[in-house]
Write an enzyme that holds these catalytic residues in place. Structure first.
Site, short mmCIF file in Angstrom:
data_model
loop_
_atom_site.label_atom_id
_atom_site.label_comp_id
_atom_site.label_asym_id
_atom_site.label_seq_id
_atom_site.Cartn_x
_atom_site.Cartn_y
_atom_site.Cartn_z
N GLY A 1 0.78 -1.23 0.00
CA GLY A 1 0.00 0.00 0.00
C GLY A 1 0.80 1.27 0.00
N GLY B 1 3.47 1.60 -2.03
CA GLY B 1 4.13 1.69 -3.32
C GLY B 1 3.43 2.67 -4.25
CG PHE B 2 3.71 4.27 -8.92
CD1 PHE B 2 3.15 5.53 -8.83
CD2 PHE B 2 3.76 3.66 -10.17
CE1 PHE B 2 2.64 6.18 -9.93
CE2 PHE B 2 3.25 4.30 -11.28
CZ PHE B 2 2.69 5.55 -11.17
CE LYS C 1 5.22 -7.38 -12.30
NZ LYS C 1 4.44 -7.15 -11.04
#
Length: 585
Positions: free
Chosen positions: A22, A24-25, A171
């Site tokens: 939360g 982060g960008f 990812k």
């Protein structure tokens, strides 16, 4: 039935959600969006040990009030520890997993533990805590390997499965785990693939552009410059996550376990987007096109020379591919099944992004009020008043060129020796001058002007200046010979050797050929440089950077004794490297 999230859709009973990552960008944007909509109790979870309230970049009164009222709370969570995730997810209805985007790609183990193992831990925690919905923020990068363009890629687009960038590979594995976990122990999962996310708080793309602009390298366009790309404003990504959570809550079968591309629905040329960002911040916009292979070679040399590779969160080669390939996606599935539509347009998103990075703006006078009447470098090299070689006055330039061509034919193409040609030319000049002197003042009504004697005189100041130039050239040569005799300047030695070798090679050609080449070169090279000064200077800088990197790579391969011998020369060389080239390195 698809449920759209609007400010009016506030449930009577507030639901609890967890935003992992939360701080982060993207996480900050999602938290703000949830609090604006209302109806949510937001648990902000992040690996940072500090609360959002202590973050100096956060000044939103809504967020502060939410923490004070208990609508939002903060918890330190390390996704590598399942027990910590379980503590924060107990009693939650939905988990938004926004993994960090600023990982150090040089630490493979840490990246694997956070991305892949972190996804496993989040899944296990959600299953144990009976969480109903899990929305994972992936990336459109997982279907792009840089080998080909993607035009309107949809959900049927096959992932390459092999990636040159380590983070994208990890990812891709994490996304697969999230999708496979769907409908196990009542857990419904959904994956979103936003493309090229930008907006306030960006720690990667916009700062990289600003750093390149400050180094003087943002003027280059990699490739043709006409490749299209899809960008997504950060608030639209947050909106898409909430749409996915709402749709999963309605148990729509066509959404659970699926992945959806998220864009701003406004494809734009990649370099036009870059120009809008840089231009808005006051930097020079890209305008010089450079072949992709040339940029890749320079980056490869730079990577081979440095043991620590690079300090980017994304591979430089991947950024080159991203900047030179078309990459657009079909977002219709997200529109039809999730009820997604952008809440912020591309124009407004770019404007808000530029405003948020005003502290990085360039306030130089040149950027705002560029002096386009400044003397060109070609004029400075030729000296003031000399415009014949620049074709400023075409009649004078043509006359001068025609005269030199006649001289060239007289001396080199006539078949006579140089001495006899010079004697004939002097004889011709004398006859012409004598004949001009005995002509009457008028011939057939046309006045014949006399040549003043001052034309044949050399002033004392001109003679002194000529002698000073000769003496200066002689003394400069002597100083260089003394410097070489001391054996201190390694690079100067190589330059002299190469110059002598080139002079020796030139002797293999006839003087006539050399004179002809010089004649053509003089009347074309300066004109071309004057017209394309910026492009030629840019190519020169790129070539210089490549040679510097190649030299460093070769020196590393040499024995230690030779490398230490040239160390002094490297120090002297670095002192003369332009500041922007040193900053690029």
């Amino acid at each position: 039935m698809v449920v759209k999230t609007t400010a009016n859709d506030v449930a009577t009973e507030k639901r609890t959600c967890v935003v992992l990552g939360g701080r982060g960008f993207l996480g900050r944007s999602l938290v703000a969006r949830l609090l604006q909509l209302g109806g949510w109790i937001v648990r902000v979870a992040d690996s940072s040990s500090h609360s959002l309230l202590t973050d100096p970049s956060v000044s939103d009164s809504l967020l502060s009030n939410a923490f004070c009222s208990g609508q939002a709370s903060f918890c330190h969570v390390d996704v590598r520890d399942t027990s910590q995730i379980i503590i924060v997810t107990k009693g939650a209805d939905v988990v938004f997993y926004m993994e960090p985007t600023d990982l150090d790609i040089r630490d493979f183990y840490n990246c694997y533990m956070i991305i892949v193992q972190g996804a496993k831990n989040v899944i296990n925690a959600c299953r144990e805590c009976k969480v109903r919905r899990l929305v994972y923020n992936s990336s459109a990068d997982i279907v792009f390997d840089g080998s080909r363009d993607i035009l309107d890629g949809d959900l049927s687009f096959i992932c390459p499965g092999k990636f040159k960038d380590m983070l994208i590979d990890l990812k891709f594995q994490a996304e697969g785990l999230i999708r496979l976990a769907n409908n196990i122990d009542g857990l419904l999962t959904c994956v979103l693939r936003p493309s090229n996310v930008f907006g306030p708080g960006d720690t990667r793309f916009v700062p990289l552009l600003v750093n390149l602009a400050k180094a003087g390298l943002a003027k280059f366009i990699t490739g043709c410059g006409e490749n299209m790309s899809d960008f997504t404003y950060t608030e639209n990504v947050a909106h898409a996550h909430i749409c996915a959570a709402e749709t999963l809550d309605s148990r729509v079968v066509s959404v659970a376990g699926k992945a959806f591309f998220i864009t701003n629905l406004e494809p734009i040329m990649f370099w036009e987007f870059v120009s809008l960002i840089l231009g808005g911040l006051g930097y020079q916009r890209p305008y010089i096109k450079v072949p992709t292979w040339m940029v890749s070679c320079i980056v490869s040399l730079h990577q081979c020379r440095n043991d620590k590779l690079y300090n980017y969160s994304v591979s430089p080669h991947y950024m080159i591919q991203l900047a030179s390939r078309t990459r657009t996606f079909d977002c219709s599935a997200a529109q039809n099944h999730l009820g997604y539509s952008p809440v912020v347009s591309m124009k407004d998103g770019i404007k808000l992004t530029i405003q948020s990075f005003s502290h990085l703006a360039n306030d130089s006078f040149y950027t705002k009020y560029g002096n386009f009447n400044e003397q060109s470098k070609a004029e400075k090299m030729l000296g003031s008043g000399i415009d014949i070689l620049l074709w400023r006055d075409e009649r004078r330039t043509f006359a001068c060129f025609f005269t030199l061509v006649l001289v060239y034919c007289w001396f080199f193409l006539c078949g006579r020796t140089f001495a006899s040609s010079l004697a004939d030319l002097l004889l011709l000049v004398i006859v012409a001058l004598y004949g001009h002197g005995i002509l009457s003042s008028k011939i057939c009504g046309f006045a014949v002007q006399e040549i003043p004697s001052s034309r044949f005189k050399v002033t004392e100041s001109e003679a002194q200046q000529a002698m000073r130039s000769i003496v200066h050239t002689w003394n400069k040569g002597v100083r260089r010979i003394k410097s070489l005799a001391k054996g201190e300047d390694w690079s100067k030695f190589f330059r002299v050797v190469i110059s002598i070798y080139l002079f020796k090679s030139i002797q293999a050609y006839s003087v006539a050929v050399l004179f002809g080449i010089v004649l053509v070169f003089a009347f074309t090279a300066f004109f071309v440089y004057d017209q394309y000064e910026a492009e030629i200077d840019a190519l020169r800088i790129l070539t210089f950077c490549g040679m510097v990197e190649l030299k460093g790579l070769l020196l590393r391969k040499l024995p230690a004794s030779i490398s230490s011998f040239s160390q002094h020369d490297n120090v002297l060389h670095q002192e003369n490297v332009p500041a922007r080239v040193k900053e690029w390195k």
